[in-house]
Structure formats: C-alpha cells, structure tokens
Design a protein around this motif. Structure first.
Motif, PDB file in Angstrom:
ATOM      1  N   ILE A 137       0.842  -1.206   0.000  1.00  0.00           N
ATOM      2  CA  ILE A 137       0.000   0.000   0.000  1.00  0.00           C
ATOM      3  C   ILE A 137       0.871   1.247   0.000  1.00  0.00           C
ATOM      4  O   ILE A 137       0.646   2.178  -0.777  1.00  0.00           O
ATOM      5  N   GLU A 138       1.871   1.278   0.868  1.00  0.00           N
ATOM      6  CA  GLU A 138       2.759   2.437   0.932  1.00  0.00           C
ATOM      7  C   GLU A 138       3.567   2.597  -0.357  1.00  0.00           C
ATOM      8  O   GLU A 138       3.760   3.696  -0.859  1.00  0.00           O
ATOM      9  N   LEU A 139       4.040   1.473  -0.903  1.00  0.00           N
ATOM     10  CA  LEU A 139       4.851   1.524  -2.116  1.00  0.00           C
ATOM     11  C   LEU A 139       4.027   1.934  -3.331  1.00  0.00           C
ATOM     12  O   LEU A 139       4.498   2.671  -4.189  1.00  0.00           O
ATOM     13  N   ALA A 140       2.774   1.467  -3.397  1.00  0.00           N
ATOM     14  CA  ALA A 140       1.916   1.792  -4.532  1.00  0.00           C
ATOM     15  C   ALA A 140       1.566   3.274  -4.555  1.00  0.00           C
ATOM     16  O   ALA A 140       1.327   3.838  -5.624  1.00  0.00           O
ATOM     17  N   SER A 141       1.540   3.926  -3.394  1.00  0.00           N
ATOM     18  CA  SER A 141       1.223   5.355  -3.377  1.00  0.00           C
ATOM     19  C   SER A 141       2.326   6.174  -4.031  1.00  0.00           C
ATOM     20  O   SER A 141       2.084   7.277  -4.495  1.00  0.00           O
ATOM     21  N   VAL A 142       3.531   5.626  -4.088  1.00  0.00           N
ATOM     22  CA  VAL A 142       4.671   6.345  -4.649  1.00  0.00           C
ATOM     23  C   VAL A 142       5.150   5.713  -5.947  1.00  0.00           C
ATOM     24  O   VAL A 142       5.429   6.397  -6.917  1.00  0.00           O
ATOM     25  N   GLY A 143       5.235   4.387  -5.979  1.00  0.00           N
ATOM     26  CA  GLY A 143       5.767   3.683  -7.152  1.00  0.00           C
ATOM     27  C   GLY A 143       4.744   3.563  -8.256  1.00  0.00           C
ATOM     28  O   GLY A 143       3.572   3.328  -8.012  1.00  0.00           O
ATOM     29  N   SER A 144       5.188   3.719  -9.474  1.00  0.00           N
ATOM     30  CA  SER A 144       4.273   3.691 -10.605  1.00  0.00           C
ATOM     31  C   SER A 144       4.143   2.308 -11.237  1.00  0.00           C
ATOM     32  O   SER A 144       3.161   2.025 -11.892  1.00  0.00           O
ATOM     33  N   ARG A 145       5.135   1.450 -11.049  1.00  0.00           N
ATOM     34  CA  ARG A 145       5.093   0.127 -11.682  1.00  0.00           C
ATOM     35  C   ARG A 145       4.997  -0.925 -10.584  1.00  0.00           C
ATOM     36  O   ARG A 145       6.005  -1.426 -10.114  1.00  0.00           O
ATOM     37  N   TYR A 146       3.773  -1.245 -10.216  1.00  0.00           N
ATOM     38  CA  TYR A 146       3.474  -2.122  -9.083  1.00  0.00           C
ATOM     39  C   TYR A 146       4.285  -3.415  -9.136  1.00  0.00           C
ATOM     40  O   TYR A 146       4.109  -4.234 -10.030  1.00  0.00           O
ATOM     41  N   GLY A 147       5.180  -3.602  -8.184  1.00  0.00           N
ATOM     42  CA  GLY A 147       5.939  -4.839  -8.038  1.00  0.00           C
ATOM     43  C   GLY A 147       7.046  -5.044  -9.037  1.00  0.00           C
ATOM     44  O   GLY A 147       7.738  -6.052  -8.994  1.00  0.00           O
TER      45      GLY A 147
END
Length: 175
Positions: A137-147
C-alpha cells in the motif's frame, strides 16, 4: 447508478463578491457556429466566478459567515463535485473543522514520511518482492510500476514532502 450520468445538468458557479450563484449553459445549449466562452463571469459585477460543482447549495445572500467559509473552501480546492452517487464527500462546515481536517491530513502524511525514513531499501529482486508483499500500500502510493521496480526511499520522502507542503500552504491560506 450515477445520478448525473443520464442527464446533463448545468454547472453551478458562485460569485463571492455578490454572494450569488448562477448556472451556466452547456455546450449543447448553444447554437452551432456560436462561440462558447469558457470564462464564467458574474453577470452582476463582471468578476470571474467559481465552479462549485453540481452538488453545491448556496447559502442565503445575507449569511456573510457562510459565504466566507465557502470562499475558504474554494481557496483550498474543496468544491462540491461528484458523479452523484454518494455526494462530494466530507466537507467541513466551519473554519475550525477545516483547519482540524487539514491538521489531520498533515499528521497522516507525517506518519507516511516516517515510514519512508525508517524503511530498509531492498537491494535485490527477492527483497523487492518481499517488500511489495509487506508494504504494498505504501509503495503503490509512490511507485508507478506495481511490483516491477525497487522504490527508492528518497522517492517516497520527496512524494510525502510535497504533499505536506501542499497541506501547509492550504492551512496558511485559511488561517
């Protein structure tokens, strides 16, 4: 079903100087060949009006306190736009509650900033996958390419710093 999906409604505009609201014509209301002026000016004073959304209900003209509050809401980007399903969401009804709302947002953003300051950045793909599973959740708020990428801590810090600055700017406008 969305209330505004089946029928076109005229948008609501407010003039904070005159304390009046107006509805504007839609593009379909104008005859072919006529120009559509995108600036919404008050017919009374000639100043630009604010697009308040279809869910806006104006206060009475002599209720100066409510008009001032509506003006503060507009100044910080809160309007009454929605698709009609559930309304425009939470809109604070006083200056104190508006300040409290933004202080709460700022507190949440600071907690997110703390996450990025204390996070151990993954160094390989296996750690990246574990990080996405644990902190998706935290990473998806910032990262554009999920995983697919390793999100750098500095990217998260920069993102939340920008959000905190925006909230502080809004707080300064209404205080």
């Amino acid at each position: 079903m969305c209330r505004y999906a089946m029928t076109s409604y005229k948008p609501h505009y407010a003039c904070f100087n005159c304390r009046k609201t107006f509805k504007r014509r839609l593009k379909g209301d104008i005859k072919d060949g006529a120009e559509l002026n995108y600036e919404a000016k008050c017919p009374e004073c000639g100043e630009l009006t604010a697009n308040m959304g279809l869910d806006f209900e104006s206060p009475k003209k002599d209720d100066v306190k409510k008009w001032e509050h509506i003006k503060n809401l507009y100044a910080v980007g809160i309007t009454f736009h929605s698709c009609g399903c559930s309304g425009p969401g939470y809109i604070p009804n006083s200056k104190e509650k508006l300040i409290e709302y933004f202080e709460g947002l700022k507190e949440t953003y600071l907690k997110n900033m703390d996450f990025w300051r204390t996070r151990i950045e993954p160094s390989n793909n296996r750690e990246r996958d574990r990080d996405w599973t644990k902190n998706g959740i935290e990473l998806a708020s910032v990262g554009s390419r999920y995983g697919k990428e390793i999100v750098k801590n500095q990217d998260g810090i920069n993102y939340w710093h920008k959000k905190i600055t925006e909230v502080e700017t809004k707080l300064n406008r209404i205080k």
